[in-house]
Motif scaffolding. Structure first.
Motif, PDB file in Angstrom:
ATOM      1  N   THR A  63       0.941  -1.259   0.066  1.00 37.01           N
ATOM      2  CA  THR A  63       0.056   0.096  -0.087  1.00 37.01           C
ATOM      3  C   THR A  63       0.990   1.327   0.092  1.00 37.01           C
ATOM      4  O   THR A  63       0.284   2.158  -0.254  1.00 37.01           O
ATOM      5  CB  THR A  63      -0.806   0.228   1.150  1.00 37.01           C
ATOM      6  OG1 THR A  63      -0.160  -0.119   2.366  1.00 37.01           O
ATOM      7  CG2 THR A  63      -1.893  -0.965   0.966  1.00 37.01           C
ATOM      8  N   ASN A  71       1.897   0.905   5.853  1.00 36.24           N
ATOM      9  CA  ASN A  71       0.984   0.348   6.915  1.00 36.24           C
ATOM     10  C   ASN A  71       2.050  -0.726   7.926  1.00 36.24           C
ATOM     11  O   ASN A  71       2.892  -1.243   7.407  1.00 36.24           O
ATOM     12  CB  ASN A  71       0.205  -0.841   6.072  1.00 36.24           C
ATOM     13  CG  ASN A  71      -0.753  -1.440   7.243  1.00 36.24           C
ATOM     14  OD1 ASN A  71      -0.436  -2.060   8.167  1.00 36.24           O
ATOM     15  ND2 ASN A  71      -2.094  -1.466   6.721  1.00 36.24           N
ATOM     16  N   THR A  72       1.775  -0.672   9.144  1.00 37.78           N
ATOM     17  CA  THR A  72       2.610  -1.290  10.261  1.00 37.78           C
ATOM     18  C   THR A  72       2.836  -2.836   9.878  1.00 37.78           C
ATOM     19  O   THR A  72       3.697  -3.352  10.069  1.00 37.78           O
ATOM     20  CB  THR A  72       2.303  -1.078  11.601  1.00 37.78           C
ATOM     21  OG1 THR A  72       1.814   0.208  11.669  1.00 37.78           O
ATOM     22  CG2 THR A  72       3.137  -1.584  12.362  1.00 37.78           C
ATOM     23  N   GLY A 145      -0.733   6.507   8.835  1.00 34.46           N
ATOM     24  CA  GLY A 145      -1.271   5.742   9.880  1.00 34.46           C
ATOM     25  C   GLY A 145      -0.272   5.659  11.041  1.00 34.46           C
ATOM     26  O   GLY A 145      -0.680   5.585  12.496  1.00 34.46           O
ATOM     27  N   SER A 146       1.147   5.289  10.827  1.00 31.96           N
ATOM     28  CA  SER A 146       2.121   4.991  11.707  1.00 31.96           C
ATOM     29  C   SER A 146       2.588   6.420  12.217  1.00 31.96           C
ATOM     30  O   SER A 146       3.588   6.294  13.033  1.00 31.96           O
ATOM     31  CB  SER A 146       3.182   4.314  10.996  1.00 31.96           C
ATOM     32  OG  SER A 146       2.758   2.943  10.681  1.00 31.96           O
TER      33      SER A 146
END
Length: 532
Positions: A63, A71-72, A145-146
């Protein structure tokens, strides 16, 4: 004192949203009958030899290919090409990477970093303090998001060509851990990359200082992603291959077949295919660290009055035969648990692990003492993901034996689950949550700021006080406080954990370095090598 709080938790401002990570990690494991009588945490440890190509099966396409937005759960796409400041070894210990050394101040409100002198980016520019500062500041504001992992950094001061200080808004004893390859955000982007971050995509080479460089000309997005050895990397001993290829294979069965037919060297798996992988001669490496069970979020009794009584929550824990349920749902690869932390992990103690032996009579007595001798109905939100719904079904029959009737609504998508978990319509959730150090787990699971898994915003002043005390403590003192925190959560029965399920790795028999542990339950691609 337990109250509901719409606000934060004072000095601690690291609001790390672990909800998506927890669900993502849980998706890597599922139920199935299997058996094992061996230590699954250590793979082959032969002498490394130079390899040509390592092909790795991954369950989802990229992604993002850059640290600010990765993304983690998909950091494998950035850890190859963007060297982190600090490296997390397979035993969980921290090792130098771009950072030669690091040190906290007293109170853990500042992290001083000294960079190694000989590292360069792929464009030849030196990795210096100004470049690291620019990269970290970009990650903070990029909106990924991180990015929240660096949210507590108030200022970054360059104190020399190779030295800088990260100044924090509150104590954060885990910042060094967050700057490893495990969380993505510690990967440093070059100034050249930061000039045009919109080009840090699958169409262009990576702009980091990692052991490998992303090769767009040998990549088909959604199918396979290729990385070639960085000729200017500072530590050739870490470059075990000339090329690393990440091949997207969503199906666990297809992945295990790919290892068996030598199309890939290593693949993720789950409990349903572990026995097949082992019988075919593959290495099977795993560490149980995703706990499944119930999250009793209505601790104030607002929707379900019984849950407001700690005796009722404790009764639920006594009513669960963890050994039987674990074997039925997860086979031999599940590990029964009464805690949200793994054995020998951060916050674990034997006392907490022994807290709730299976005792139906004890459960019934506690319910009677609380005024619920005839039982009650408990609405539960579940999700059809990674066997979580199967675990919920098993708990339904278990709790029925003491008069508690679970009214389960199982949704099929993450959005519906998150909505139901946060709108205070359900007093309990069926969960799968990846174990983390207590400091990192707090903002995602049990602090009032937890965005999904504390839907009623329960604010326990004693618990928050211990959390803040641990955040500012020395490592030795923090370890003891973390044990106290976990014991408090167990005593108050905020959760009813049942079992830890593993994330599996299936590898060809001669692939070395595939190891996992309580400190690092997710294996790292850079550790893997061919053996003699």
């Amino acid at each position: 004192m337990v109250t509901r709080s719409p606000g934060g938790i004072g000095r601690s401002r690291l609001a790390v949203a672990l909800a998506a990570l927890a669900l993502g990690l849980a998706a890597c494991s599922s139920g199935g009958d299997s058996s094992s009588d061996t230590d699954l945490t250590n793979g082959v440890a032969g002498k490394p030899v130079a390899g040509d190509t390592l092909t790795v099966a991954v369950q989802a396409p990229a992604t993002s290919l850059e640290p600010a937005t990765v993304n983690t759960a998909l950091v494998i796409y950035t850890s190859l090409s963007y060297e982190p400041l600090i490296y997390q070894a397979a035993d969980g210990s921290l090792e130098p990477a771009l950072a030669e050394s690091w040190e906290y101040n007293e109170g853990n409100t500042q992290l001083d970093i000294t960079l190694r002198p000989e590292s360069t980016f792929t464009d030849g520019a030196a990795v210096d303090a100004e470049a690291v500062k620019a990269s970290l500041e970009y990650v903070q504001q990029a909106g990924g998001g991180s990015s929240q992992y660096l949210g507590g950094i108030e200022a970054i001061e360059v104190t020399g060509d190779l030295t800088l200080s990260l100044k924090l808004s509150g104590p954060n004893p885990m910042l060094a851990d967050l700057l490893t390859q495990t969380y993505g955000v510690g990967g440093i982007i070059s100034p050249t990359g930061l000039k045009n971050p919109e080009k840090l995509t699958v169409e262009n080479p990576s702009q980091g200082a990692g052991a490998y460089v992303f090769a767009p000309d040998d990549t088909v997005a959604g199918d396979h992603y290729t990385y070639t050895a960085n000729p200017d990397y500072y530590d050739k001993s870490k470059q075990h291959y000339k090329k690393v290829v990440l091949r997207v294979i969503p199906s666990p069965q297809a992945a295990i077949n790919a290892v068996q037919t030598k199309q890939v060297d290593i693949a993720p798996g789950d409990a349903s295919t572990a026995a097949q992988a082992k019988s075919s001669g593959q290495q099977v490496v795993a560490f149980p660290f995703v706990w499944q069970g119930l999250n009793l979020i209505d601790r104030g009794g607002e929707v379900s009055k019984p849950l407001g009584d700690v005796r009722v929550r404790q009764a639920i824990n006594y009513a669960i035969d963890r050994e039987t349920v674990t074997k039925a749902v997860l086979g031999e690869y599940g590990t029964p648990t009464t805690t949200t932390v793994v054995k020998d992990g951060d916050g674990w103690s034997q006392k907490a692990a022994d807290a709730y032996p299976y005792d139906v009579d004890k459960a019934k007595q506690l319910l009677a003492d609380a005024g619920y001798a005839d039982g009650f109905e408990l609405p539960v939100l579940s999700i059809k993901l990674a066997g979580i719904d199967t675990m919920t079904e098993a708990l339904t029959s278990q709790l029925a034996e003491v008069g508690i009737t679970l009214k389960v609504k199982a949704v099929s998508d993450e959005q519906s689950y998150v909505g139901g978990a946060t709108d205070q319509s359900f007093p309990a959730l069926a969960v799968g949550y990846g174990a983390q150090p207590m400091f990192i787990m707090g903002p995602g699971l049990f602090l009032p700021t937890a965005p999904v898994f504390n839907g009623f915003k329960t604010n326990d002043e004693k618990l928050v006080g211990m959390y803040l005390e641990a955040a500012a403590a020395t490592p030795e003192d923090r370890a003891a406080i973390d044990v106290e925190m976990q014991q408090y959560l167990v005593d108050q029965a905020w959760f009813a954990p049942v079992a830890f399920s593993p994330v599996f790795y299936y590898a060809r028999p001669d692939l070395g370095g595939v190891k996992v542990s309580a400190g690092a339950p997710v294996a790292t691609v850079l550790d893997w090598y061919d053996t003699k």
